[in-house]
Design an enzyme around this catalytic site. Structure first.
Site, PDB file in Angstrom:
ATOM      1  N   TYR A 225       0.902  -1.349  -0.052  1.00  0.00           N
ATOM      2  CA  TYR A 225       0.006   0.114   0.100  1.00  0.00           C
ATOM      3  C   TYR A 225       0.656   1.232  -0.017  1.00  0.00           C
ATOM      4  CZ  TYR A 225      -3.397  -3.381   1.292  1.00  0.00           C
ATOM      5  OH  TYR A 225      -4.200  -4.785   0.956  1.00  0.00           O
TER       6      TYR A 225
ATOM      7  N   ASN B   1     -13.387   1.970  -1.219  1.00  0.00           N
ATOM      8  CA  ASN B   1     -12.367   0.861  -0.812  1.00  0.00           C
ATOM      9  C   ASN B   1     -12.761   0.330   0.159  1.00  0.00           C
ATOM     10  OD1 ASN B   1     -10.236  -0.735  -0.242  1.00  0.00           O
ATOM     11  ND2 ASN B   1      -8.706   1.023  -0.413  1.00  0.00           N
TER      12      ASN B   1
ATOM     13  N   ASP C  60     -25.642  -4.705  -1.613  1.00  0.00           N
ATOM     14  CA  ASP C  60     -27.074  -4.378  -1.658  1.00  0.00           C
ATOM     15  C   ASP C  60     -27.184  -2.794  -1.403  1.00  0.00           C
ATOM     16  OD1 ASP C  60     -27.814  -6.874  -2.265  1.00  0.00           O
ATOM     17  OD2 ASP C  60     -28.303  -7.422   0.029  1.00  0.00           O
TER      18      ASP C  60
ATOM     19  N   HIS D 176      -9.122  -0.287  -5.663  1.00  0.00           N
ATOM     20  CA  HIS D 176      -8.143  -0.987  -4.790  1.00  0.00           C
ATOM     21  C   HIS D 176      -6.663  -0.610  -5.143  1.00  0.00           C
ATOM     22  CE1 HIS D 176     -11.061  -4.372  -4.610  1.00  0.00           C
ATOM     23  NE2 HIS D 176     -11.435  -4.241  -5.497  1.00  0.00           N
ATOM     24  N   VAL D 177      -6.094  -0.300  -3.888  1.00  0.00           N
ATOM     25  CA  VAL D 177      -4.746   0.240  -4.072  1.00  0.00           C
ATOM     26  C   VAL D 177      -3.753  -0.651  -4.667  1.00  0.00           C
ATOM     27  CG1 VAL D 177      -2.907   1.208  -2.652  1.00  0.00           C
ATOM     28  CG2 VAL D 177      -5.266   1.875  -2.129  1.00  0.00           C
ATOM     29  N   SER D 178      -3.715  -1.900  -4.092  1.00  0.00           N
ATOM     30  CA  SER D 178      -2.932  -2.785  -4.802  1.00  0.00           C
ATOM     31  C   SER D 178      -3.485  -3.497  -6.028  1.00  0.00           C
ATOM     32  CB  SER D 178      -2.463  -3.952  -3.700  1.00  0.00           C
ATOM     33  OG  SER D 178      -3.587  -4.748  -3.409  1.00  0.00           O
TER      34      SER D 178
ATOM     35  N   ARG E 183      -8.832 -12.666  -3.875  1.00  0.00           N
ATOM     36  CA  ARG E 183      -8.969 -11.409  -4.217  1.00  0.00           C
ATOM     37  C   ARG E 183      -9.346 -10.973  -5.662  1.00  0.00           C
ATOM     38  NH1 ARG E 183      -6.878  -8.592   0.353  1.00  0.00           N
ATOM     39  NH2 ARG E 183      -5.644  -9.931   1.702  1.00  0.00           N
TER      40      ARG E 183
END
EC number: 4.2.1.10
Length: 147
Positions: free
Chosen positions: A24, A75, A88, A101-103, A112
């Site tokens: 990150y 995020n 929902d 998504h940072v990575s 993931r």
């Protein structure tokens, strides 16, 4: 009328920056918030930036966005992979939303590689580091002002 953006962050995102060699980077969640606010302001938008480790808080904020925001950046952290409640809520409020998504999740564990949230958001920014948040702000402002 100014575009109002709500940025929501889920579990453990408050730990960003603690391990500069980790996936990150070295920016803290506060650094990212400051950069997002500056980007939004430069685009004539307002931005509210929040973080919680609790799914219910995120769901409450998404529901409140119906009247408090024009679009969302989310995020959801680890909740991205299994929260039907967040899915929902995003679906119900039907606001333009960008998932960050940072990575690069596709370089990580197999679980993931799929986020149910991706099926209800406007778009996803994956693997571009903390700058992905600013890109999400850019994309939302463009979507909301140009259609």
């Amino acid at each position: 009328m100014s575009v109002r953006i709500l940025v929501l962050n889920g579990p453990n995102t408050n730990l960003y920056g603690l391990d500069p060699n980790g996936p990150y980077g070295n920016l803290t969640i506060e650094d990212i918030a400051e950069r997002c606010r500056a980007r939004a302001e430069s685009l004539g938008a307002s931005l509210d930036f929040r973080q919680s480790n609790h799914e219910g808080a995120l769901i409450d904020w998404i529901q409140a966005a119906r009247t408090e925001a024009d679009g969302l950046v989310i995020n959801a952290g680890s909740l991205s992979y299994h929260s039907i409640g967040i899915l929902d809520a995003l679906s119900a409020v039907a606001l333009p939303a960008v998932q960050v998504h940072v990575s690069n999740v596709f370089k990580r564990e197999g679980f993931r590689h799929h986020s149910p949230l991706s099926s209800v958001v406007t778009g996803c920014i994956i693997g571009l580091g903390p700058e992905g948040y600013e890109m999400a702000v850019d994309a939302l402002v463009a979507k909301l002002t140009r259609g």
